[in-house]
Design an enzyme around this catalytic site. Sequence first.
Site, short mmCIF file in Angstrom:
data_model
loop_
_atom_site.label_atom_id
_atom_site.label_comp_id
_atom_site.label_asym_id
_atom_site.label_seq_id
_atom_site.Cartn_x
_atom_site.Cartn_y
_atom_site.Cartn_z
N VAL A 15 -6.92 13.95 -18.03
CA VAL A 15 -5.95 13.62 -16.69
C VAL A 15 -7.27 12.86 -16.12
O VAL A 15 -7.71 12.36 -15.12
CB VAL A 15 -5.49 15.28 -15.96
CG1 VAL A 15 -5.41 14.78 -15.00
CG2 VAL A 15 -4.31 15.30 -16.73
N LYS A 106 -0.96 24.06 -15.08
CA LYS A 106 0.40 24.65 -14.59
C LYS A 106 -0.28 25.96 -15.06
O LYS A 106 0.44 27.00 -14.62
CB LYS A 106 1.10 23.89 -15.58
CG LYS A 106 0.91 23.23 -16.72
CD LYS A 106 0.77 21.63 -16.83
CE LYS A 106 0.56 21.62 -18.31
NZ LYS A 106 0.70 20.30 -18.61
N GLU A 130 0.19 19.49 -7.17
CA GLU A 130 1.80 18.14 -7.24
C GLU A 130 1.21 17.96 -9.04
O GLU A 130 2.32 18.22 -9.81
CB GLU A 130 1.10 17.50 -6.72
CG GLU A 130 1.91 15.77 -6.83
CD GLU A 130 3.46 16.36 -6.06
OE1 GLU A 130 3.39 16.96 -5.66
OE2 GLU A 130 4.34 16.81 -7.13
N GLU A 191 -0.56 19.27 -24.89
CA GLU A 191 -0.83 20.16 -24.62
C GLU A 191 -2.78 20.39 -25.76
O GLU A 191 -2.09 20.20 -27.36
CB GLU A 191 -0.58 21.68 -24.64
CG GLU A 191 0.66 21.32 -22.88
CD GLU A 191 0.18 20.97 -22.14
OE1 GLU A 191 -1.54 22.15 -21.40
OE2 GLU A 191 -0.01 20.25 -21.88
N ASP A 202 4.87 25.38 -22.24
CA ASP A 202 4.88 24.62 -20.78
C ASP A 202 5.49 23.95 -19.70
O ASP A 202 5.71 24.57 -18.98
CB ASP A 202 3.78 23.35 -21.38
CG ASP A 202 3.91 22.02 -21.08
OD1 ASP A 202 2.61 21.94 -20.35
OD2 ASP A 202 4.86 21.45 -20.40
N LYS A 206 6.02 25.83 -15.76
CA LYS A 206 6.89 24.67 -14.81
C LYS A 206 7.57 25.06 -14.00
O LYS A 206 7.50 24.97 -13.02
CB LYS A 206 6.83 23.37 -15.27
CG LYS A 206 5.49 22.18 -16.27
CD LYS A 206 5.98 21.24 -16.79
CE LYS A 206 5.04 20.99 -17.21
NZ LYS A 206 4.44 19.31 -19.05
N GLY A 303 0.72 11.97 -18.99
CA GLY A 303 -0.15 11.02 -19.40
C GLY A 303 -1.12 10.84 -18.82
O GLY A 303 -0.68 11.19 -17.41
N1 HSE Z 1 2.16 18.77 -22.63
C1 HSE Z 1 2.84 18.52 -21.10
C2 HSE Z 1 3.85 17.59 -21.19
C3 HSE Z 1 1.54 17.52 -20.31
O1 HSE Z 1 4.30 16.84 -22.61
O2 HSE Z 1 4.62 17.76 -21.00
C4 HSE Z 1 2.51 17.46 -18.99
O3 HSE Z 1 2.15 18.88 -18.23
#
Ligand code: HSE
Length: 431
Positions: A15, A106, A130, A191, A202, A206, A303
């Site tokens: 990122v 997150k 965001e 991740e 993950d 979220k 990505g």
């Molecule tokens: N590992 C996470 C996914 C990255 O695949 O959604 C984006 O948050």
Amino acid sequence: MTKEINIGLLGFGVVGSGVAKILTEHQTDLQYKLGVPVHIKKVVVRDVNKKRDTDLPKELFTDSLEEVLSDDSIDLIVEVMGGTGFAKEAMERALQSGKGVVTANKDVMAEAGPELLKIADEKGVDLFFEASVGGGIPLIRTLEDGLASDRIHALTGIVNGTTNFMLTKMKEENMSYDEALALATELGFAEADPTADVDGLDAARKMVILASLAFSTEVQLDDVYVRGMREIKDGDVELAERFGYTVKLAGAAKKDENGIEVSVEPVFVPDEHPLASVNNEFNAVYVYGDAVGETMFYGPGAGSLPTATSVTGDIVAACRNLLLGVNGKRKHAPQYDRKMKTDDQKFASYFHRILVKDEVGVLTHLTSLYTNRQASLATVIQQAKDDNDRAELVFITHSISRQQHLDIMEDLKNADSVVDVISYYRVEGEN
Ligand code: HSE
């Protein structure tokens, strides 16, 4: 009057390098929109000598967080390191020192978001996140601004790119689980510890972020019912297909007069539902509001550049506030107390796949277990028996409570004729 805005970038991975690329390549447009240039003044990394494919001068890289936090010319900290310990500490220290923070993290926002937002409020600085959900999809801002006047009562969808990518490749290209995960990792979707993706953590983080915002309630990670994609058993995807469903790892957050329920689990989505055709690393989230009705947000969920687009969008928003002198003016304290539903208040249709001894009366007996729990069945199918005189039964229920589903699972496991409850799924997106 500010002549320029300087950023301290924490992290230069998938990122972070995307953020640097966008800030460099889109600098002219950003200057036009903001009226001042936005520069990366320092980048904090673990190893300054690591070879990096970037146009940023080497002198910008440092391994000292202190150097960045104590630099008065740095206006904004952009945290894209990931992880919890050091990242959280860095964000907290940045906010305490009066610098705004933009983050894609997150993990930290799900576990310590309210605490950090409180500090941001007290210090009068911005904390924007965001990119923590939905990669390049502007979801957080949509909930905070676009839908601010509405009352959101549900939010469902695909919020993990890695698992959606894997499920697509396993179904459409016959890739193995390991091959699909390796490719998702190589493409920068997964991740650092991909068990967070495949085991649903993950996505759960979220959903905590989304549900907290959507319902103005401090939803916690422990409130989320989580099952990962390792719960998907051999043959389930093909079986789903035969019944007109697609298997997706989906998140759901729902609110009614009884309270809130939040879950992440593999679900059966009817093939005709738009979520069924969301493929690869794409995410899609349905938001249901009392006034707006049904809305759907779709885009790349992981990505480098998509996620960096959300980060740089936040940078622009924070810069605008800096230039106007109106940082930290949002109200973050939740409006409602946290009230989670009990299992007898959560309703859905369920798909049960059961391996049984192929004996006279088994089907009638198992059907009676559903009737005894007041569960009405929509479909009952017996599959061909195997060489050991065992057959598979599939039951699809009408809407039942999660408690009824759990009770039936227990009854099935205790039945003499049942060899194994192979798998079960909630059916999502059916009207
Ligand atoms: N590992 C996470 C996914 C990255 O695949 O959604 C984006 O948050």
